[in-house]
Write a protein that holds these residues in place. Structure first.
Motif, PDB file in Angstrom:
ATOM      1  N   PRO A 142      16.632  -2.174  -6.262  1.00 21.56           N
ATOM      2  CA  PRO A 142      15.936  -1.221  -5.378  1.00 21.56           C
ATOM      3  C   PRO A 142      14.429  -1.388  -5.476  1.00 21.56           C
ATOM      4  CG  PRO A 142      17.384  -0.090  -6.961  1.00 21.56           C
ATOM      5  CD  PRO A 142      17.332  -1.518  -7.357  1.00 21.56           C
ATOM      6  N   PHE A 143      13.722  -0.885  -4.457  1.00 24.14           N
ATOM      7  CA  PHE A 143      12.263  -0.914  -4.472  1.00 24.14           C
ATOM      8  C   PHE A 143      11.697   0.013  -5.545  1.00 24.14           C
ATOM      9  CE2 PHE A 143      12.486  -1.799   0.339  1.00 24.14           C
ATOM     10  CZ  PHE A 143      12.546  -3.171   0.123  1.00 24.14           C
ATOM     11  N   VAL A 144      12.364   1.138  -5.745  1.00 29.01           N
ATOM     12  CA  VAL A 144      11.902   2.130  -6.711  1.00 29.01           C
ATOM     13  C   VAL A 144      13.084   2.546  -7.583  1.00 29.01           C
ATOM     14  CG1 VAL A 144      10.058   2.993  -5.223  1.00 29.01           C
ATOM     15  CG2 VAL A 144      12.322   4.047  -5.119  1.00 29.01           C
ATOM     16  N   SER A 145      12.790   3.197  -8.692  1.00 30.31           N
ATOM     17  CA  SER A 145      13.854   3.676  -9.568  1.00 30.31           C
ATOM     18  C   SER A 145      14.593   4.836  -8.901  1.00 30.31           C
ATOM     19  CB  SER A 145      13.269   4.151 -10.897  1.00 30.31           C
ATOM     20  OG  SER A 145      12.528   5.350 -10.710  1.00 30.31           O
ATOM     21  N   PRO A 146      15.816   5.124  -9.323  1.00 29.86           N
ATOM     22  CA  PRO A 146      16.529   6.287  -8.769  1.00 29.86           C
ATOM     23  C   PRO A 146      15.744   7.584  -8.919  1.00 29.86           C
ATOM     24  CG  PRO A 146      18.056   4.890  -9.980  1.00 29.86           C
ATOM     25  CD  PRO A 146      16.680   4.334 -10.229  1.00 29.86           C
TER      26      PRO A 146
ATOM     27  N   GLN B 183       0.824  -1.207   0.000  1.00 29.33           N
ATOM     28  CA  GLN B 183       0.000   0.000   0.000  1.00 29.33           C
ATOM     29  C   GLN B 183       0.860   1.260   0.000  1.00 29.33           C
ATOM     30  OE1 GLN B 183      -3.473  -0.130  -0.181  1.00 29.33           O
ATOM     31  NE2 GLN B 183      -3.205   2.067  -0.623  1.00 29.33           N
ATOM     32  N   MET B 184       2.049   1.185   0.571  1.00 25.17           N
ATOM     33  CA  MET B 184       2.943   2.343   0.553  1.00 25.17           C
ATOM     34  C   MET B 184       3.219   2.788  -0.881  1.00 25.17           C
ATOM     35  SD  MET B 184       6.732   2.808   2.280  1.00 25.17           S
ATOM     36  CE  MET B 184       7.504   1.444   1.396  1.00 25.17           C
ATOM     37  N   PHE B 185       3.456   1.847  -1.768  1.00 25.70           N
ATOM     38  CA  PHE B 185       3.762   2.201  -3.159  1.00 25.70           C
ATOM     39  C   PHE B 185       2.506   2.592  -3.932  1.00 25.70           C
ATOM     40  CE2 PHE B 185       7.106  -0.738  -1.777  1.00 25.70           C
ATOM     41  CZ  PHE B 185       8.196   0.100  -1.908  1.00 25.70           C
TER      42      PHE B 185
ATOM     43  N   ASP C 253      30.628   9.495  17.576  1.00 28.17           N
ATOM     44  CA  ASP C 253      31.338   9.681  16.309  1.00 28.17           C
ATOM     45  C   ASP C 253      30.428   9.510  15.097  1.00 28.17           C
ATOM     46  OD1 ASP C 253      34.273   9.761  17.307  1.00 28.17           O
ATOM     47  OD2 ASP C 253      33.420   7.999  18.292  1.00 28.17           O
ATOM     48  N   PHE C 254      29.409   8.672  15.245  1.00 23.64           N
ATOM     49  CA  PHE C 254      28.500   8.397  14.140  1.00 23.64           C
ATOM     50  C   PHE C 254      27.068   8.381  14.639  1.00 23.64           C
ATOM     51  CE2 PHE C 254      32.468   6.263  13.029  1.00 23.64           C
ATOM     52  CZ  PHE C 254      32.684   6.692  11.740  1.00 23.64           C
ATOM     53  N   ALA C 255      26.140   8.782  13.778  1.00 28.20           N
ATOM     54  CA  ALA C 255      24.712   8.616  14.015  1.00 28.20           C
ATOM     55  C   ALA C 255      24.202   7.595  13.003  1.00 28.20           C
ATOM     56  CB  ALA C 255      23.972   9.937  13.853  1.00 28.20           C
ATOM     57  N   LEU C 256      23.513   6.585  13.492  1.00 26.66           N
ATOM     58  CA  LEU C 256      23.018   5.527  12.610  1.00 26.66           C
ATOM     59  C   LEU C 256      21.548   5.739  12.295  1.00 26.66           C
ATOM     60  CD1 LEU C 256      23.363   2.752  11.203  1.00 26.66           C
ATOM     61  CD2 LEU C 256      22.649   1.704  13.359  1.00 26.66           C
ATOM     62  N   LEU C 257      21.227   5.874  11.010  1.00 29.67           N
ATOM     63  CA  LEU C 257      19.854   5.893  10.526  1.00 29.67           C
ATOM     64  C   LEU C 257      19.719   4.769   9.510  1.00 29.67           C
ATOM     65  CD1 LEU C 257      19.428   9.733   9.871  1.00 29.67           C
ATOM     66  CD2 LEU C 257      18.895   8.479  11.966  1.00 29.67           C
ATOM     67  N   GLY C 258      18.517   4.212   9.350  1.00 32.63           N
ATOM     68  CA  GLY C 258      18.406   3.111   8.404  1.00 32.63           C
ATOM     69  C   GLY C 258      17.003   2.867   7.907  1.00 32.63           C
ATOM     70  N   ASP C 259      16.852   2.756   6.602  1.00 30.16           N
ATOM     71  CA  ASP C 259      15.614   2.367   5.937  1.00 30.16           C
ATOM     72  C   ASP C 259      15.982   1.354   4.851  1.00 30.16           C
ATOM     73  OD1 ASP C 259      12.936   3.141   6.402  1.00 30.16           O
ATOM     74  OD2 ASP C 259      13.371   5.208   5.848  1.00 30.16           O
ATOM     75  N   ASP C 260      15.355   0.188   4.847  1.00 33.61           N
ATOM     76  CA  ASP C 260      15.567  -0.735   3.728  1.00 33.61           C
ATOM     77  C   ASP C 260      15.022  -0.105   2.450  1.00 33.61           C
ATOM     78  OD1 ASP C 260      16.776  -2.655   5.215  1.00 33.61           O
ATOM     79  OD2 ASP C 260      14.992  -3.874   5.496  1.00 33.61           O
ATOM     80  N   MET C 261      15.836  -0.094   1.413  1.00 33.13           N
ATOM     81  CA  MET C 261      15.441   0.526   0.160  1.00 33.13           C
ATOM     82  C   MET C 261      15.516  -0.437  -1.022  1.00 33.13           C
ATOM     83  SD  MET C 261      14.488   3.785   0.210  1.00 33.13           S
ATOM     84  CE  MET C 261      13.372   3.233   1.486  1.00 33.13           C
ATOM     85  N   GLY C 262      15.702  -1.739  -0.746  1.00 36.54           N
ATOM     86  CA  GLY C 262      15.785  -2.658  -1.861  1.00 36.54           C
ATOM     87  C   GLY C 262      15.810  -4.104  -1.419  1.00 36.54           C
ATOM     88  N   THR C 263      15.756  -4.992  -2.391  1.00 35.44           N
ATOM     89  CA  THR C 263      15.875  -6.426  -2.175  1.00 35.44           C
ATOM     90  C   THR C 263      17.317  -6.841  -2.461  1.00 35.44           C
ATOM     91  OG1 THR C 263      15.400  -7.018  -4.476  1.00 35.44           O
ATOM     92  CG2 THR C 263      13.513  -6.646  -3.022  1.00 35.44           C
ATOM     93  N   GLN C 264      17.569  -8.143  -2.487  1.00 28.59           N
ATOM     94  CA  GLN C 264      18.896  -8.626  -2.865  1.00 28.59           C
ATOM     95  C   GLN C 264      19.180  -8.395  -4.342  1.00 28.59           C
ATOM     96  OE1 GLN C 264      21.156  -9.754  -0.814  1.00 28.59           O
ATOM     97  NE2 GLN C 264      19.878  -9.792   1.009  1.00 28.59           N
TER      98      GLN C 264
END
Length: 273
Positions: free
Chosen positions: A245-249, A192-194, A231-242
């Motif tokens: 990508p889920f969507v085009s650039p 539904q997101m897409f 030293d680092f801030a970690l953010l993360g969203d899955d954006m693809g499969t193996q």
């Protein structure tokens, strides 16, 4: 070249210089290794405890775990054994964040529902998982409180002490606020997101902005406390499969990049990088 400190090694690698060895990560992110939670009837043949037993370490404290059973804080002896260059500091979830029903369903932030499937928590329902919703439905969501005191409880002192005792690179992990589109799919459903993105972009942007506003406020509160010592801030969203990508650039730049940039901007707003 003499022995480098952990931070020096990472800094050289990031500057495209050749350090004494490749930097090693084990525990600097929030999904390195899992642990058997109390509700598993039989212990699996892997996990944090199994590794500790194999290495022969004694008298280790109970591991600090996320609700997903990922271990987030490791004994220094384990990090030393593998020459690990990173250590994480993970945000706590607010009190009352998780509620378990009689059937084993856990209700987490935003009213999202999860159940154990095998060894993992699986999201199976969310408060907006119906094809047609309105802006009012989004406004009526039960959202996390960015000012919940547990998010900031003793954070500054703990990270300051961690900085004093280690020269490993410290990774700040705002666990409950580190992404946008994971939570969008939890609330609405992955497919539904897409559909929203292409068929109802106004609704898509309204919900994405709502998540960005809440998560951004939580991030600013968290990193305002610990940002001077990490030293680092970690953010993360899955954006693809193996495979892809889920969507085009092009679609990513239009529909998703503005929100990732917005979340990163909130990190920068809260600390000097």
């Amino acid at each position: 070249m003499g022995e480098l400190s952990h931070r020096e090694r990472i800094e050289m690698a990031l500057n495209h210089e050749e350090p004494d060895r490749v930097p090693i990560e084990f525990g600097g992110v929030n999904n390195t290794i899992y642990e058997k939670p109390f509700y598993w009837p039989i212990s699996p043949k892997y996990g944090y405890s199994a590794l500790v037993r194999y290495l022969g370490f004694k008298d280790l404290s109970e591991p600090q775990m996320l609700p997903t059973n990922c271990v987030t804080l490791f004994d220094d002896r384990l990090l030393d054994r593998f020459g690990v260059d990173f250590v994480s500091y993970t945000m706590r979830a607010p009190r009352g964040e998780d509620k378990m029903l009689d059937d084993g369903t856990v209700i987490i932030a935003w009213g999202i529902k999860a159940k154990m499937v095998g060894y993992y928590w699986e999201i199976f329902d969310g408060p907006l998982r119906k094809p047609k919703i309105t802006f009012k439905d989004i406004d009526n969501l039960e959202t996390p409180d960015p000012e919940d005191p547990v998010i900031l409880e003793n954070v500054r002192n703990e990270v300051k002490e961690l900085r004093k005792k280690t020269d490993r690179a410290i990774v700040g992990v705002p666990t409950m606020a580190e992404n946008i589109f994971h939570h969008y799919s939890y609330l609405r459903g992955f497919s539904q997101m897409f559909v929203d993105m292409k068929k109802n972009p106004e609704l898509f942007r309204y919900l994405a902005n709502t998540i960005l506003d809440i998560h951004g406020s939580i991030i600013e509160a968290f990193f305002s406390e610990c940002g001077d010592y990490i030293d680092f801030a970690l953010l993360g969203d899955d954006m693809g499969t193996q495979q892809a990508p889920f969507v085009s650039p092009e679609e990513y730049k239009i529909y998703m990049k503005p929100y990732h940039k917005g979340l990163i901007d909130r990190v920068h707003n809260s600390r000097k990088i």
